[in-house]
Design a protein around this motif. Structure first.
Motif, short mmCIF file in Angstrom:
data_model
loop_
_atom_site.label_atom_id
_atom_site.label_comp_id
_atom_site.label_asym_id
_atom_site.label_seq_id
_atom_site.Cartn_x
_atom_site.Cartn_y
_atom_site.Cartn_z
N UNK A 154 0.84 -1.19 0.00
CA UNK A 154 0.00 0.00 0.00
C UNK A 154 0.88 1.25 0.00
N UNK A 155 0.46 2.25 -0.78
CA UNK A 155 1.17 3.53 -0.76
C UNK A 155 0.24 4.60 -0.20
N UNK A 156 0.85 5.51 0.55
CA UNK A 156 0.13 6.65 1.13
C UNK A 156 0.71 7.90 0.48
N UNK A 157 -0.13 8.67 -0.18
CA UNK A 157 0.35 9.79 -0.99
C UNK A 157 -0.13 11.13 -0.44
N UNK B 88 -1.14 -7.66 10.23
CA UNK B 88 -0.39 -8.42 9.24
C UNK B 88 0.77 -7.55 8.80
N UNK B 89 1.78 -8.19 8.25
CA UNK B 89 2.96 -7.46 7.79
C UNK B 89 2.69 -6.85 6.43
N UNK B 90 2.47 -5.55 6.40
CA UNK B 90 2.22 -4.86 5.15
C UNK B 90 3.46 -4.12 4.69
N UNK B 91 3.61 -4.00 3.40
CA UNK B 91 4.68 -3.19 2.83
C UNK B 91 4.10 -1.81 2.53
N UNK B 92 4.49 -0.84 3.33
CA UNK B 92 3.95 0.51 3.22
C UNK B 92 5.01 1.49 2.75
N UNK B 93 4.58 2.46 1.97
CA UNK B 93 5.48 3.55 1.59
C UNK B 93 4.70 4.86 1.58
N UNK B 94 5.38 5.93 1.98
CA UNK B 94 4.80 7.26 1.99
C UNK B 94 5.44 8.07 0.87
N UNK B 95 4.62 8.64 -0.01
CA UNK B 95 5.11 9.42 -1.15
C UNK B 95 4.66 10.87 -0.97
N UNK B 96 5.63 11.76 -0.80
CA UNK B 96 5.35 13.18 -0.61
C UNK B 96 5.56 13.90 -1.94
N UNK B 97 4.47 14.39 -2.53
CA UNK B 97 4.50 15.06 -3.83
C UNK B 97 4.17 16.54 -3.65
N UNK B 98 4.99 17.42 -4.22
CA UNK B 98 4.70 18.84 -4.07
C UNK B 98 5.61 19.71 -4.90
N UNK B 99 5.26 21.00 -4.96
CA UNK B 99 6.06 21.97 -5.71
C UNK B 99 7.04 22.69 -4.81
N UNK B 100 8.22 22.95 -5.35
CA UNK B 100 9.24 23.76 -4.67
C UNK B 100 9.36 25.08 -5.43
N UNK C 141 11.34 4.03 3.41
CA UNK C 141 9.91 3.89 3.12
C UNK C 141 9.26 5.21 2.71
N UNK C 142 10.06 6.29 2.62
CA UNK C 142 9.51 7.60 2.26
C UNK C 142 10.16 8.09 0.97
N UNK C 143 9.32 8.53 0.03
CA UNK C 143 9.81 9.01 -1.26
C UNK C 143 9.38 10.46 -1.45
N UNK C 144 10.29 11.31 -1.94
CA UNK C 144 9.99 12.71 -2.22
C UNK C 144 9.96 12.91 -3.73
N UNK C 145 8.90 13.53 -4.23
CA UNK C 145 8.78 13.84 -5.65
C UNK C 145 8.40 15.31 -5.79
N UNK C 146 9.33 16.14 -6.29
CA UNK C 146 9.10 17.58 -6.39
C UNK C 146 8.94 18.01 -7.85
N UNK C 147 7.98 18.95 -8.06
CA UNK C 147 7.75 19.54 -9.38
C UNK C 147 7.63 18.49 -10.49
#
Length: 501
Positions: free
Chosen positions: A300-303, A332-344, A368-374
């Protein structure tokens, strides 16, 4: 007694002898000031005739200018700007749209291309960009203290530069610089309107200072001192009075949510010309994403979708996510990731992202945390299509375009229990749940765990309810409400032109 009476009479005579010349002098100064301001206005009007050339039909176009110093930022406010321009171009033929911007590191063509790439908005006609050199005057970093007042006064100087470079017929502040409104109305002779995303000051801000609550806009050294807190409270009341004074100069006031409406009516006291115009959310593009049952029960991803600014409270998202992983309450053992999307927008925002990455390392969740800018629009769409939860954490968010987009894309939204999300967006639709609200690290972690514990069928039901509810935030609804709101500006300006001709 007699001597005392004579002294008192002499003092009264002295004051009277000084008062009359003082009143006379004040009257002369006021008259001179009025003449000076009138002269400046006449000069600006003459300058306008020289700067605006006639169109192919020999008539001068109606110039509609938007004050948006950060028009290339790529946030929700910028989407409102480009949709508003597109709407005017579709409705009015003899209109030239102008954007005052401080984005001098790019060309006008690149800005327009960026609007298409990020928001999928293509304009019917070219826009005239007026590039401003003094945008630094509205940068918060320039005013470490008295930031609100400093930025507001800086916006007046920036607005003066804009007015000298291009004098419009209709002026619309689309970024919240209310102190520019009287400048364009009284010196520029413009019909003025504004689209308020967020009041510069609010009753909540006053309560934060009054209660000595530490937040991103209320430093700890102030909250720890009753004297400093009282001084800041007086400063806030003074600023709120001035803010209400300049805001009431607007002929048309548009606000983006019920929350903003309540504050603006309270501060500006201009309810007759104030209306709610929900910002245009690109719901149709996200609604085109097929709403299918989840392919995996373990991944599961959390965005999160929001600009990297302090008020968006990204640290709360990271801390809540870290707590979720640490407590392992999911059964249960879940594979989680947090994706932070935004403008700089600038170096400050980039530094903020760097600090957030440091917080991830500190909490041990970097992997487990990913940053995606612009990022391009298509990539944003892909991340939302794959996400299970859409995350939002800003306290008193004025509206929350990112919240709407997450709901339209089919995520289960978890937003802050305040502001626009609470009052306008994450509300029951025909009696059914459309999402969830939380307030702090503990409640966010608990609610994320609860959403992930739901069956895929129950999550699908919530996602469907949310999708049905967001049609009222579409581009089409924005266009209708925006045109209805700005119509008085065009009627007034066309009437003035006919009288003058």
């Amino acid at each position: 007694m007699v001597a005392g009476g004579m002294c008192l009479c002499g003092l009264i005579r002295l004051l009277c002898s000084l008062l009359i010349p003082a009143l006379f002098l004040s009257g002369i100064l006021c008259v001179c000031l009025v003449i000076l301001l009138w002269g400046i206005r006449l000069c600006i009007q003459q300058r306008k005739k020289k700067l605006i050339s006639a169109g192919k039909d020999g008539k001068q176009p109606l110039v509609v200018a938007f004050f948006h110093p950060y028009c290339n930022a790529g946030g929700g406010g910028e989407r409102v700007l480009w949709c508003a321009i597109r709407t005017l171009q579709k409705k009015y033929r003899n209109v030239m749209c102008v954007v005052y911007t401080g984005d001098r590191d790019v060309t006008g063509e690149e800005i327009a291309e960026g609007a298409f790439r990020r928001f999928n908005i293509k304009l019917a006609h070219p826009v005239k960009f007026v590039f401003l050199e003094k945008r630094y005057l509205v940068e918060a970093s320039l005013y470490p203290h008295f930031t609100l007042l400093g930025q507001s006064l800086g916006s007046v100087l920036l607005g003066w530069e804009a007015l000298l470079k291009c004098v419009p017929d209709i002026y619309i502040d689309s970024m919240g610089y209310a102190f520019t409104l009287p400048l364009f109305k009284y010196l520029g002779g413009c019909c003025v309107g504004c689209y308020v995303h967020y009041p510069t000051i609010s009753t909540e801000m006053l309560s934060v200072v009054r209660n000595q609550d530490t937040r991103f806009n209320n430093a700890a050294f102030i909250t720890s001192s009753p004297l400093f807190s009282k001084f800041k409270l007086i400063y806030y009341y003074f600023f709120a009075f001035m803010y209400g004074l300049v805001g009431s100069c607007s002929d048309v006031i548009m606000v983006n949510s019920s929350w903003t409406l309540n504050h603006i009516i309270s501060l500006w006291r201009a309810a007759a010309c104030t209306s709610v115009v929900y910002p245009p959310c690109n719901v149709q593009t996200f609604l085109d994403i097929p709403l299918e049952e989840e392919k995996s029960n373990t991944e599961h991803s959390i965005v999160s979708v929001s600009q990297f600014r302090p008020e968006k409270d990204h640290p709360l998202q990271i801390r809540a996510f870290a707590k979720l992983l640490k407590e392992k309450r999911l059964g249960q053992q879940l594979q989680l990731k947090l994706i932070l999307i935004g403008g700089c927008r600038n170096q400050q925002d980039e530094e903020r992202v760097k600090n957030l990455k440091g917080l991830c390392e500190e909490l041990g969740v970097s992997n487990a945390v990913m940053f995606r800018t612009n990022i391009p629009f298509e990539e944003l769409k892909r991340h939302l299509a794959e996400a299970t939860i859409g995350l939002h954490t800003m306290w008193n968010e004025h509206f929350g375009i990112g919240v709407v987009e997450c709901m339209a894309a089919g995520t289960v939204i978890l937003a802050h229990n305040s502001g626009g999300p609470k009052l306008d967006i994450v509300v029951p639709y025909e009696g059914h749940i459309t999402g969830f609200l939380a307030e702090n690290v503990e409640s966010y972690a608990e609610m994320m765990a609860y959403i992930l514990s739901l069956s895929p069928e129950k999550r699908l039901e919530i996602r469907e309810n949310a999708r049905h509810s967001v049609h009222r935030f579409s581009d089409l609804h924005f266009e209708e409400a925006f045109l209805l709101s700005v119509e008085p500006l065009f009627k007034q300006k066309y009437m003035n032109k006919n009288v003058n001709e």
